[in-house]
Design a protein around this motif. Structure first.
Motif, PDB file in Angstrom:
ATOM      1  N   ALA A   1      -3.826   3.911   1.186  1.00  0.00           N
ATOM      2  CA  ALA A   1      -3.628   2.800   2.175  1.00  0.00           C
ATOM      3  C   ALA A   1      -3.869   1.487   1.695  1.00  0.00           C
ATOM      4  O   ALA A   1      -3.201   0.395   2.065  1.00  0.00           O
ATOM      5  CB  ALA A   1      -4.660   3.258   3.412  1.00  0.00           C
ATOM      6  N   HIS A   2      -4.328   1.508   0.638  1.00  0.00           N
ATOM      7  CA  HIS A   2      -4.668   0.219  -0.190  1.00  0.00           C
ATOM      8  C   HIS A   2      -3.368  -0.227  -0.882  1.00  0.00           C
ATOM      9  O   HIS A   2      -2.664   0.404  -1.696  1.00  0.00           O
ATOM     10  CB  HIS A   2      -5.906   0.208  -1.124  1.00  0.00           C
ATOM     11  N   ARG A   3      -3.024  -1.638  -0.759  1.00  0.00           N
ATOM     12  CA  ARG A   3      -2.026  -2.302  -1.574  1.00  0.00           C
ATOM     13  C   ARG A   3      -1.953  -2.109  -2.892  1.00  0.00           C
ATOM     14  O   ARG A   3      -1.115  -1.915  -3.719  1.00  0.00           O
ATOM     15  CB  ARG A   3      -1.937  -3.744  -1.001  1.00  0.00           C
ATOM     16  N   ALA A   4      -3.318  -2.322  -3.576  1.00  0.00           N
ATOM     17  CA  ALA A   4      -3.267  -2.394  -5.013  1.00  0.00           C
ATOM     18  C   ALA A   4      -2.995  -0.884  -5.652  1.00  0.00           C
ATOM     19  O   ALA A   4      -2.455  -0.648  -6.811  1.00  0.00           O
ATOM     20  CB  ALA A   4      -4.693  -2.730  -5.383  1.00  0.00           C
ATOM     21  N   GLU A   5      -3.775   0.008  -4.790  1.00  0.00           N
ATOM     22  CA  GLU A   5      -3.757   1.352  -5.293  1.00  0.00           C
ATOM     23  C   GLU A   5      -2.257   1.891  -4.818  1.00  0.00           C
ATOM     24  O   GLU A   5      -1.500   2.693  -6.018  1.00  0.00           O
ATOM     25  CB  GLU A   5      -4.385   2.349  -4.270  1.00  0.00           C
ATOM     26  N   GLN A   6      -1.534   1.317  -4.047  1.00  0.00           N
ATOM     27  CA  GLN A   6      -0.034   1.668  -3.771  1.00  0.00           C
ATOM     28  C   GLN A   6       0.634   1.150  -5.073  1.00  0.00           C
ATOM     29  O   GLN A   6       1.724   1.843  -5.532  1.00  0.00           O
ATOM     30  CB  GLN A   6       0.390   1.135  -2.595  1.00  0.00           C
ATOM     31  N   ALA A   7       0.406  -0.155  -5.483  1.00  0.00           N
ATOM     32  CA  ALA A   7       1.288  -0.641  -6.481  1.00  0.00           C
ATOM     33  C   ALA A   7       0.940   0.209  -7.792  1.00  0.00           C
ATOM     34  O   ALA A   7       1.984   0.599  -8.381  1.00  0.00           O
ATOM     35  CB  ALA A   7       0.702  -2.034  -6.737  1.00  0.00           C
ATOM     36  N   LEU A   8      -0.111   0.597  -8.067  1.00  0.00           N
ATOM     37  CA  LEU A   8      -0.577   1.231  -8.909  1.00  0.00           C
ATOM     38  C   LEU A   8       0.107   2.564  -9.060  1.00  0.00           C
ATOM     39  O   LEU A   8       0.723   3.185 -10.101  1.00  0.00           O
ATOM     40  CB  LEU A   8      -2.127   1.793  -9.359  1.00  0.00           C
ATOM     41  N   SER A   9       0.059   3.521  -7.892  1.00  0.00           N
ATOM     42  CA  SER A   9       0.803   4.570  -7.701  1.00  0.00           C
ATOM     43  C   SER A   9       2.390   4.482  -8.003  1.00  0.00           C
ATOM     44  O   SER A   9       3.111   5.383  -8.686  1.00  0.00           O
ATOM     45  CB  SER A   9       0.497   5.356  -6.515  1.00  0.00           C
ATOM     46  N   ARG A  10       2.697   3.353  -7.306  1.00  0.00           N
ATOM     47  CA  ARG A  10       4.435   3.326  -7.612  1.00  0.00           C
ATOM     48  C   ARG A  10       4.601   2.977  -9.391  1.00  0.00           C
ATOM     49  O   ARG A  10       5.539   3.689  -9.701  1.00  0.00           O
ATOM     50  CB  ARG A  10       4.607   1.854  -7.093  1.00  0.00           C
ATOM     51  N   ALA A  11       3.861   2.282  -9.820  1.00  0.00           N
ATOM     52  CA  ALA A  11       4.010   2.090 -11.145  1.00  0.00           C
ATOM     53  C   ALA A  11       3.804   3.323 -12.250  1.00  0.00           C
ATOM     54  O   ALA A  11       4.555   3.606 -12.889  1.00  0.00           O
ATOM     55  CB  ALA A  11       2.841   0.962 -11.779  1.00  0.00           C
ATOM     56  N   LEU A  12       2.736   4.187 -11.660  1.00  0.00           N
ATOM     57  CA  LEU A  12       2.831   5.749 -12.250  1.00  0.00           C
ATOM     58  C   LEU A  12       3.962   6.409 -12.232  1.00  0.00           C
ATOM     59  O   LEU A  12       4.357   6.801 -13.084  1.00  0.00           O
ATOM     60  CB  LEU A  12       1.580   6.240 -11.462  1.00  0.00           C
TER      61      LEU A  12
END
Lengths: 185, 81
Positions: A118-129
């Motif tokens: 739900a966190h923006r930073a984690e979402q960005a990292l998950s997208r990058a992954l």
């Protein structure tokens, strides 16, 4: 405190349902998260997760006493995904040959990154992954997220140690690039 | 002259990327799905155990039966000659 792997293996070899439950509770979420990040596809991650557990129950009595359960489970899960990709690629290639498939059918961004956090930073990292090539993604997930050593991952994926290190290095560089682009936006 | 490592690959706690990767959330299955998966896998485990136990129980009987047949056949041949 988690039960030591050797003790769990002994219980699994004896096909003790109580031990199977302990193993399931201990690894279920980690394994599913790994598959979700590896595949970027929720229904597929669910199916592969179930298949991994079915493989464990079918092969429980054949586990060797020195089996590292975590490594065993993640290797089976990863191999099932590799196998799935091979078959789906073959069927897609056949459909393309028969002109029933065009690459326009490929879905764009997967919603898995939103499901993962739900966190923006984690979402960005998950997208990058998810944007990193699969061969590199599986390595970075196993080493940096799951905490296996590069040597363990080399054994799990049946690769040279140098290959694992190279893939990890490339994945980390790609992730750093992607994250700095996200920050600029 | 300093020697650089072959690859910049050793995850370090001070690296923000490694910290972020190591602390990614763990996502669990929906409880109903998790339960269904567990029940299916446990059923396979238990079924294999039942079959195996039955096989182990039958095995000595099977061996004794075969030995008995061999003995009977040997006796028939002795008496027939």
């Amino acid at each position: 405190m988690p039960t030591p792997s050797a003790e769990l293996v002994r219980g699994l070899v004896a096909r003790d349902p109580r031990v199977f439950r302990v193993v399931y509770e201990q690894y279920r979420a980690r394994l599913y998260s790994f598959l979700l990040r590896l595949t970027g596809d929720e229904p597929l991650a669910r199916d592969l997760s179930q298949e991994t557990w079915l493989r464990l129950s079918a092969n429980a009595s054949r586990l060797l006493p020195d089996t590292q359960l975590g490594a065993w489970l993640f290797t089976v899960a990863r191999n099932l995904y590799v196998s799935h990709r091979r078959w789906s690629f073959l069927s897609r290639a056949r459909l393309r040959d028969l002109r029933f498939w065009s690459d326009a059918h490929t879905s764009p961004a997967s919603p898995a990154s939103e499901l993962l956090s739900a966190h923006r930073a984690e979402q960005a990292l998950s997208r990058a992954l998810l944007a990193v090539p699969t061969e590199q993604r599986e390595v970075v997930l196993l080493v940096s997220v799951e905490g296996f050593s590069t040597l363990e991952v080399a054994r799990m994926l049946d690769l040279e140690h140098a290959t694992v290190r190279k893939r990890l290095s490339r994945a980390r560089a790609a992730l750093k690039r992607a994250m700095s682009t996200e920050e600029e936006l | 002259m300093t020697t650089r490592p072959a690859f910049d690959d050793e995850p370090g706690a001070r690296d923000p990327l490694d910290r972020a990767l190591a602390t990614l959330s763990v996502v669990d299955l929906d409880p109903l799905v998790a339960r269904a998966h567990y029940v299916a896998a446990e059923a396979r485990l238990t079924r294999t155990r039942v079959l195996s136990t039955r096989y182990e129980r039958r095995e000595p009987g099977l061996l004794l039966g075969l030995a008995g047949l061999h003995l009977a056949w040997a006796l028939v041949r002795v008496f027939a000659s």
